[in-house]
Design a protein around this motif. Structure first.
Motif, mmCIF file in Angstrom:
data_model
loop_
_atom_site.group_PDB
_atom_site.id
_atom_site.type_symbol
_atom_site.label_atom_id
_atom_site.label_comp_id
_atom_site.label_asym_id
_atom_site.label_seq_id
_atom_site.Cartn_x
_atom_site.Cartn_y
_atom_site.Cartn_z
ATOM 1 N N SER A 27 -13.371 1.370 2.278
ATOM 2 C CA SER A 27 -12.907 2.238 1.088
ATOM 3 C C SER A 27 -11.241 1.916 0.852
ATOM 4 O O SER A 27 -11.082 1.710 -0.320
ATOM 5 C CB SER A 27 -12.623 3.825 1.900
ATOM 6 N N ARG A 28 -10.892 1.405 1.791
ATOM 7 C CA ARG A 28 -9.336 0.706 1.622
ATOM 8 C C ARG A 28 -9.452 -0.576 0.636
ATOM 9 O O ARG A 28 -8.625 -0.954 -0.337
ATOM 10 C CB ARG A 28 -8.501 0.228 2.729
ATOM 11 N N THR A 38 -10.421 0.452 -2.968
ATOM 12 C CA THR A 38 -9.497 1.416 -3.730
ATOM 13 C C THR A 38 -8.467 0.520 -4.362
ATOM 14 O O THR A 38 -7.676 0.023 -3.567
ATOM 15 C CB THR A 38 -8.844 2.323 -2.902
ATOM 16 N N THR A 72 -10.091 4.805 -10.738
ATOM 17 C CA THR A 72 -9.612 5.626 -9.508
ATOM 18 C C THR A 72 -11.029 6.070 -8.777
ATOM 19 O O THR A 72 -11.798 6.262 -9.375
ATOM 20 C CB THR A 72 -9.015 6.942 -10.167
ATOM 21 N N CYS A 73 -10.537 6.390 -7.396
ATOM 22 C CA CYS A 73 -11.843 6.970 -6.898
ATOM 23 C C CYS A 73 -11.742 8.406 -7.120
ATOM 24 O O CYS A 73 -10.973 9.038 -7.733
ATOM 25 C CB CYS A 73 -11.502 6.575 -5.185
ATOM 26 N N ASP A 132 -8.737 10.706 -6.204
ATOM 27 C CA ASP A 132 -7.525 10.490 -7.150
ATOM 28 C C ASP A 132 -7.666 11.294 -8.414
ATOM 29 O O ASP A 132 -6.666 11.426 -9.314
ATOM 30 C CB ASP A 132 -7.490 9.015 -7.497
#
Length: 507
Positions: free
Chosen positions: A8-9, A12, A209-210, A213
């Motif tokens: 995920s990091r 992103t 954006t995820c 966000d």
């Protein structure tokens, strides 16, 4: 930290530092970062043929086997451009572009240390994955990351970076092979890739954006900008520089999940592989005539099946709706023609000049005039034309200039009059390709820009392959002098046809 958190990091996209995002000319920093990848890709493309003899001697392999060092790269690149463009529109173009630098750099390091020919071929295939991650997003990052008024100039700068890579490749490769080793042709990519990762992290704007966000109340947000603590890049840019909105103000936002079009990818891979294998026979791949015919037949059948699959797929890789958009289909054909016209003279020029008694070193300098003029026209040369001229007009003028230059190169004595025709042809192509790319990208919706950019780059790669194959085929069939001039005459006619194919996009 578990795998899901790490993924995920990594996926992103991080915003740029506020000082950079707030600068009114920050979009040119993003363009410069994209140009770094464009330069690296074309440098690698133009330098690799020079190391074939050294690789063959080192690994005791024939030319037909060594050719797979280039062929594997080209096959993987063409097959992955559209699928990676599809994926980039969902994951994020900044993420994929930076990842492309990482994959390209690591595989280049491995290629330099390869202990055998097929290990080198494998590293080149992985290198093509990284190149596809960059190329599928380069046009989209430029087109969506600059103000509308600056798009043509930005795409011209990107094209000039490609031309610079093409121009420097032969001379740099010759120096490295002569004074160091062919392995340094790959190792030199590593520091450039590291610099590209750092530059992309800090200088490229976010493109997606995820879900976390996303705005809590979309109706209350007047525009497609990021929500947050009130200091997002898009909001700062919109408040202070409304005329030059950056791509953070064009974020696509969260997307609904969609199944990947695996049948489409397999059919696309099969069709392009069969076509390029058939074309590679022109450059020495030992295949019997029946095998070439079978490959061409298979490529045709797979292409027809691909068209049928993409028309009924829920989320097609090639997006027939985009291809059928007014101006996109003809623009893709013109992009293919443009790189066909660019690469054919790069292959034929040294053959004709050395055949006329010109030294190899001098022939290399003369041929460099073509990509040099291309880079000049793509950056500042277009500014010599009236500002009121549309991109369609610039495309047509560029195509006609390219046709005139190639015609002169075909009929004038190569030993005394090669430089002016190459300058004219290069200048024409430098007008044609950036304006054509701008026409295509304006006709494609922002949320599909990476797919569109991938299709443009696929057309470019196919044009490159066709240019190399057509050049060598003409020389093989009719000899260096006669065959080379015949191919140049054909190219002049194709360039004139490109002027007729250029169409404005209509809503």
């Amino acid at each position: 930290m578990n795998a899901a958190t790490l993924a995920s990091r990594l996926l992103t996209e991080r915003p740029r530092p506020r000082g950079i995002a707030d600068w009114r000319h920050a979009h040119w920093l993003a363009v410069a970062t994209v140009c770094l990848g464009a330069f690296l890709g074309q440098l690698d493309a133009s330098v690799i043929a020079l190391v074939f003899p050294a690789i063959g001697r080192d690994f005791d392999a024939g030319f037909a086997a060594v050719e797979w060092v280039a062929l594997a790269y080209l096959l993987v690149l063409v097959a992955l451009l559209a699928p990676i463009g599809w994926l980039s529109d969902r994951v994020g173009r900044k993420t994929m572009y930076i990842g492309g630098f990482a994959v390209f750099g690591l595989s280049s390091l491995g290629a330099g240390f390869a202990g055998g020919l097929w290990a080198l071929v494998g590293c080149r295939a992985v290198q093509a994955v990284g190149a596809a991650m960059m190329q599928a997003n380069s046009v989209a990052l430029v087109a969506r990351g600059v103000p509308e008024r600056a798009m043509r100039r930005a795409l011209g700068i990107q094209a000039s970076a490609q031309g610079l890579g093409l121009a420097l490749g032969p001379s740099l490769g010759g120096l490295l092979v002569e004074h160091a080793s062919w392995r340094w042709v790959f190792w030199v990519n590593v520091p450039i890739a590291v610099f590209g990762i750092v530059a992309g992290w800090y200088l490229l704007p976010r493109t997606r954006t995820c879900a976390s966000d996303a705005p809590a109340a979309p109706a209350a947000v007047p525009g497609p900008r990021l929500a947050g603590a009130g200091r997002s890049e898009a909001r700062l840019s919109e408040a202070r520089h409304s005329e030059a909105r950056l791509s953070e103000a064009r974020l696509d936002g969260p997307r609904e999940d969609a199944r990947f079009d695996l049948p489409g990818m397999l059919l696309l891979t099969g069709a392009t592989t069969a076509l390029l294998l058939a074309l590679s026979t022109a450059s020495g791949l030992p295949l019997p005539g029946w095998a070439v015919a079978a490959l061409l037949l298979a490529s045709t059948a797979l292409t027809l099946a691909l068209v049928r699959q993409e028309r009924r797929a829920a989320r097609p890789i090639l997006a027939p709706g985009l291809i059928n958009t007014s101006g996109v289909r003809s623009g893709l054909v013109v992009a293919l023609i443009g790189y066909l016209l660019l690469f054919c003279p790069l292959v034929l020029g040294p053959v004709l000049l050395t055949g006329a008694g010109v030294s190899t070193a001098h022939a290399g300098l003369v041929v460099t005039l073509l990509p040099a003029a291309f880079a000049f026209a793509a950056t500042v040369g277009g500014g010599l034309l009236p500002r009121a001229w549309s991109d369609v007009t610039r495309c047509r003028l560029g195509a006609l200039l390219a046709a005139a230059g190639l015609l002169l190169f075909a009929v004038l004595p190569a030993s005394v009059a090669a430089a002016p025709p190459l300058l004219i042809a290069g200048y024409g192509l430098g007008l044609l390709l950036p304006a054509n790319n701008a026409l295509v990208m304006r006709a494609i919706p922002a949320q599909c820009s990476a797919v569109g950019g991938g299709m443009v780059n696929m057309a470019r790669s196919l044009g490159t392959a066709l240019g190399m194959a057509l050049s060598v085929l003409g020389v093989h069939l009719a000899g260096a002098e006669s065959g080379g001039r015949t191919v140049l005459l054909i190219l002049a006619a194709v360039a004139a046809a490109a002027a007729l194919l250029t169409r404005p996009a209509r809503a």
